[in-house]
Scaffold this motif. Structure first.
Motif, PDB file in Angstrom:
ATOM      1  N   GLN A 185       8.581   3.940   1.597  1.00  9.46           N
ATOM      2  CA  GLN A 185       9.134   5.217   1.126  1.00  9.46           C
ATOM      3  C   GLN A 185       8.551   5.598  -0.239  1.00  9.46           C
ATOM      4  O   GLN A 185       8.219   6.763  -0.481  1.00  9.46           O
ATOM      5  CB  GLN A 185      10.652   5.091   1.045  1.00  9.46           C
ATOM      6  CG  GLN A 185      11.393   6.379   0.847  1.00  9.46           C
ATOM      7  CD  GLN A 185      12.902   6.136   0.907  1.00  9.46           C
ATOM      8  OE1 GLN A 185      13.408   5.132   0.434  1.00  9.46           O
ATOM      9  NE2 GLN A 185      13.608   7.076   1.505  1.00  9.46           N
ATOM     10  N   LYS A 203       4.280   7.073  -0.970  1.00 13.87           N
ATOM     11  CA  LYS A 203       3.819   8.464  -1.087  1.00 13.87           C
ATOM     12  C   LYS A 203       4.128   9.016  -2.477  1.00 13.87           C
ATOM     13  O   LYS A 203       3.294   9.694  -3.084  1.00 13.87           O
ATOM     14  CB  LYS A 203       4.461   9.339  -0.015  1.00 13.87           C
ATOM     15  CG  LYS A 203       3.898  10.758  -0.026  1.00 13.87           C
ATOM     16  CD  LYS A 203       4.257  11.535   1.206  1.00 13.87           C
ATOM     17  CE  LYS A 203       3.520  12.856   1.157  1.00 13.87           C
ATOM     18  NZ  LYS A 203       3.482  13.511   2.432  1.00 13.87           N
ATOM     19  N   LYS A 225       0.154   9.708  -1.017  1.00 14.29           N
ATOM     20  CA  LYS A 225      -0.126   9.741   0.419  1.00 14.29           C
ATOM     21  C   LYS A 225       0.840   8.799   1.128  1.00 14.29           C
ATOM     22  O   LYS A 225       1.309   7.824   0.558  1.00 14.29           O
ATOM     23  CB  LYS A 225      -1.566   9.319   0.701  1.00 14.29           C
ATOM     24  CG  LYS A 225      -2.598  10.331   0.225  1.00 14.29           C
ATOM     25  CD  LYS A 225      -4.008   9.838   0.502  1.00 14.29           C
ATOM     26  CE  LYS A 225      -5.060  10.807   0.054  1.00 14.29           C
ATOM     27  NZ  LYS A 225      -4.967  11.295  -1.288  1.00 14.29           N
ATOM     28  N   SER A 226       1.086   9.082   2.396  1.00 15.73           N
ATOM     29  CA  SER A 226       1.981   8.231   3.198  1.00 15.73           C
ATOM     30  C   SER A 226       1.244   6.967   3.634  1.00 15.73           C
ATOM     31  O   SER A 226       0.013   6.874   3.536  1.00 15.73           O
ATOM     32  CB  SER A 226       2.447   8.996   4.431  1.00 15.73           C
ATOM     33  OG  SER A 226       1.349   9.201   5.309  1.00 15.73           O
TER      34      SER A 226
END
Length: 182
Positions: free
Chosen positions: A9, A12, A17-18
């Motif tokens: 979580q 990002k 960025k994820s």
């Protein structure tokens, strides 16, 4: 929410960025080894070791969350089956320390955590089983040697080449590391 989910979580937020985006970036670099990925993310993108390690494991699917834990254990002990009873015995003894212990199999070792990792169980070769122990600030003594092989993931290690080296002293060191990780 467990620690890994929190890190995913926060990834990002901290690095823009994820997880899936970082996995694609790493794959585009054609990096195949865990250490290469960690080094790349730290040097090229300013990652801390923890986040780089997370992305590397997820990219390679080498952590307990990406693979079946039983399969990871089977892979670790392939050709080293004679060390599996030692692993089971260590797991049993460590489990007696408290109910807050997690055994997290990876591709080449099993991480042992409380709030943080305090040990690693490593079937290193066909003739050597390493127990990594995190006891920062403790001088090597007895069977406890300074660790130079695990990139700072533990501070010490105990090498076991034969069953007689599995001792109460090893369990006592593991208990101290467990207590320090609380």
């Amino acid at each position: 929410m467990d620690q890994e989910q929190k890190m995913i979580q926060n990834l990002k937020e901290k690095y823009s960025k994820s997880l899936s985006e970082w996995i694609e970036i790493v794959k585009a670099e054609n990096l195949e080894k865990h250490g290469q990925i960690v080094k790349y993310l730290k040097s090229e993108h300013g990652f801390t070791h923890g986040f780089a390690n997370l992305v590397a494991h997820k990219t390679l699917k080498s952590d307990a969350g990406s693979s079946d834990a039983t399969d990871l254990i089977s892979q670790q002990y392939k050709g080293k089956e004679h060390f599996k009873p030692l692993y089971e015995s260590l797991k049993s003894e460590i489990g007696k320390f408290g109910s807050d212990i997690e055994f997290l199999p990876k591709k080449a070792y099993t991480s042992v955590k409380r709030k943080k990792q305090f040990a690693m169980l490593i079937p290193a070769t066909k003739t050597r089983f390493d127990v990594g122990i995190n006891l920062k600030g403790v001088e090597p003594q007895g069977i406890l040697e300074a660790d130079t092989k695990s990139s700072g993931m533990v501070s010490h290690r105990v090498v076991i080449n034969h069953e007689e080296q599995y001792s109460r002293e090893l369990i006592d060191w593991l208990k101290k590391a467990y207590e320090a990780a609380g």
